[in-house]
Design an enzyme around this catalytic site. Structure first.
Site, PDB file in Angstrom:
ATOM      1  N   CYS A 137       1.214  -1.438  -0.280  1.00  0.00           N
ATOM      2  CA  CYS A 137      -0.492   0.245   0.585  1.00  0.00           C
ATOM      3  C   CYS A 137       0.676   1.139   0.141  1.00  0.00           C
ATOM      4  O   CYS A 137       1.769   1.702   0.744  1.00  0.00           O
ATOM      5  CB  CYS A 137      -0.977  -0.185   1.418  1.00  0.00           C
ATOM      6  SG  CYS A 137      -2.257   1.391   1.011  1.00  0.00           S
ATOM      7  N   GLY A 224      -5.274   4.356 -12.341  1.00  0.00           N
ATOM      8  CA  GLY A 224      -6.003   4.194 -13.540  1.00  0.00           C
ATOM      9  C   GLY A 224      -5.467   4.099 -14.577  1.00  0.00           C
ATOM     10  O   GLY A 224      -3.818   3.856 -14.871  1.00  0.00           O
TER      11      GLY A 224
HETATM   12  C1  LIG Z   1      -9.751   4.067  -4.345  1.00  0.00           C
HETATM   13  C2  LIG Z   1      -8.691   2.474  -4.402  1.00  0.00           C
HETATM   14  C3  LIG Z   1      -8.667   1.569  -3.196  1.00  0.00           C
HETATM   15  C4  LIG Z   1      -7.970   0.317  -3.187  1.00  0.00           C
HETATM   16  N1  LIG Z   1      -7.605  -0.103  -2.092  1.00  0.00           N
HETATM   17  C5  LIG Z   1      -6.915  -1.430  -2.145  1.00  0.00           C
HETATM   18  C6  LIG Z   1      -6.906  -1.548  -0.963  1.00  0.00           C
HETATM   19  O1  LIG Z   1      -7.577  -2.185  -0.173  1.00  0.00           O
HETATM   20  N2  LIG Z   1      -5.892  -3.400  -1.517  1.00  0.00           N
HETATM   21  C7  LIG Z   1      -5.209  -3.328  -2.270  1.00  0.00           C
HETATM   22  O2  LIG Z   1      -4.936  -3.945  -2.664  1.00  0.00           O
HETATM   23  N3  LIG Z   1      -5.251  -2.446  -3.737  1.00  0.00           N
HETATM   24  C8  LIG Z   1      -6.121  -1.395  -3.634  1.00  0.00           C
HETATM   25  N4  LIG Z   1      -6.143  -0.254  -4.465  1.00  0.00           N
HETATM   26  C9  LIG Z   1      -5.564  -0.946  -5.549  1.00  0.00           C
HETATM   27  C10 LIG Z   1      -6.041  -1.613  -6.524  1.00  0.00           C
HETATM   28  O3  LIG Z   1      -6.454  -2.831  -5.885  1.00  0.00           O
HETATM   29  C11 LIG Z   1      -4.839  -1.827  -8.043  1.00  0.00           C
HETATM   30  O4  LIG Z   1      -3.692  -2.521  -7.559  1.00  0.00           O
HETATM   31  C12 LIG Z   1      -5.060  -0.464  -8.474  1.00  0.00           C
HETATM   32  O5  LIG Z   1      -5.861   1.045  -8.462  1.00  0.00           O
HETATM   33  C13 LIG Z   1      -4.133   0.215 -10.091  1.00  0.00           C
HETATM   34  O6  LIG Z   1      -5.824  -0.820 -11.022  1.00  0.00           O
HETATM   35  P1  LIG Z   1      -6.405   0.092 -11.343  1.00  0.00           P
HETATM   36  O7  LIG Z   1      -5.695   1.060 -12.263  1.00  0.00           O
HETATM   37  O8  LIG Z   1      -6.920  -0.581 -12.316  1.00  0.00           O
HETATM   38  O9  LIG Z   1      -7.254   1.030 -10.527  1.00  0.00           O
HETATM   39  C14 LIG Z   1      -6.924   0.581  -4.322  1.00  0.00           C
HETATM   40  C15 LIG Z   1      -7.104   1.590  -5.637  1.00  0.00           C
HETATM   41  C16 LIG Z   1      -8.318   2.612  -5.050  1.00  0.00           C
HETATM   42  C17 LIG Z   1      -8.646   3.271  -6.231  1.00  0.00           C
END
Ligand SMILES: Cc1cc2nc3c(=O)[nH]c(=O)nc-3n(C[C@H](O)[C@H](O)[C@H](O)COP(=O)(O)O)c2cc1C
Length: 314
Positions: A137, A224
């Protein structure tokens, strides 16, 4: 490649470290809550699965707002792992989900022993198909990113959690490292069953008029479309470093984006940020992968994994 496959004859099934998936598209941790928020609106069972919000031993409050903002090509968030805690998840959230939804649980903590305890509590829970260790994280003050940035600490974390659970264990890696290949090898050496990559990239935005960071926390996690090329590069490098199956994550917004991850060596993908503007994106992305396969005469989605063609020499 020729086309010609008829409707319904593309085999979308795949797997991740012992978990059979009906198709390669999962929803990413933290972006689909516990699934219960979405299940009235989306047929979650039509996806490969969902990865629930990261769970800690005790319930956890998040950061104060503002903790989320838009960026030119994505989102910056510092929610900081707000969650109901592992016991409430098992007691209340899991039973409320349709039985056909494949659920992976994500584990986060601030100390090794606590990570292991969360794994233990999930170990005997039948509905949990696999655990995903969140070692990455990007904006939590204690724990979080340092578990995923130092190879020795990561090794200790994976070793400790490996002993704590018999379930398939995926490790979600941080992109905020110098060598993703090294971190992938550490996980393989400690008995992980697969990798998920990437988590959000560390970022910061400034409100110049107030001379303050936009997020109260300062740092946030960038997600994103902006991070898609970074994520693809890391999946590509990790897939060449280890034999573990990989779940590709980062900026996926279409079937073709997902196919790019498969070609780079991912066995499945997770989609996150896109679901905030298109709640049904996961299903559209699954359909997009199927359409790609039909267009290119690919009978089994597994045939796409790592099938990137080299450029001719010269
Ligand atoms: C609002 C938000 C909350 C997230 N919370 C977590 C989480 O609790 N645990 C985790 O492993 N990743 C968390 N992520 C990361 C996402 O799982 C993912 O790895 C990251 O957003 C990249 O993918 P994307 O570009 O499709 O969003 C979070 C992402 C966002 C945007």
């Amino acid at each position: 490649m020729g086309g010609g496959l008829v409707s319904g004859d593309v085999d979308l099934s795949t797997g991740l470290g012992g978990v059979a998936l009906r198709n390669p598209v999962l929803l990413a941790s933290g972006t689909c809550g516990y699934g219960t928020e979405l299940s009235p609106f989306i047929a979650l069972e039509q996806l490969g699965g969902i990865v629930a919000k990261s769970l800690t031993l005790a319930p956890r409050a998040g950061n104060l707002p503002p903790r989320i903002t838009e960026t030119p090509a994505g989102m910056l968030n510092a929610i900081s792992l707000e969650n109901v805690g592992v016991d409430a998840f098992v007691r209340e959230k899991l039973p409320a989900l349709p039985a056909a939804v494949t659920v992976l649980a994500s584990v986060f903590e601030t100390e090794l022993e606590r990570y292991a305890e969360v794994c233990k509590r999930l170990d005997g829970v039948e509905r949990v198909a696999a655990l995903e260790l969140n070692a990455s994280c990007p904006h939590v003050k204690a724990g979080g990113i340092e578990f995923g940035q130092d190879p020795r600490v990561l090794a200790e974390l994976v070793r400790t959690c490996r002993r704590a659970t018999t379930r398939p264990l995926l490790v979600k890696l941080s992109p905020n490292v110098t060598s993703i290949a090294e971190m992938a090898r550490v996980c393989e050496g400690e008995g992980a069953d697969g990798l998920s990559l990437i988590n959000a990239v560390q970022g910061l935005l400034v409100d110049v008029h107030r001379r303050r960071t936009v997020l109260r926390n300062g740092l946030g996690g960038l997600s994103g479309p902006a991070i898609l090329p970074i994520a693809l590069r890391m999946v590509f490098q990790a897939a060449r470093a280890v034999k573990l199956p990989i779940c590709g994550i980062g900026g996926i917004a279409s079937g073709e984006d997902a196919v790019a991850f498969l070609l780079c060596g991912a066995s499945a993908v997770q989609v996150g940020t896109i679901t905030y503007t298109q709640p049904g994106a996961g299903i559209e992305i699954r359909d997009g992968i199927e359409a790609y396969c039909r267009q290119h005469g690919v009978a089994r989605v597994r045939d796409l994994i790592g099938a990137l063609e080299p450029w001719p020499a010269g």
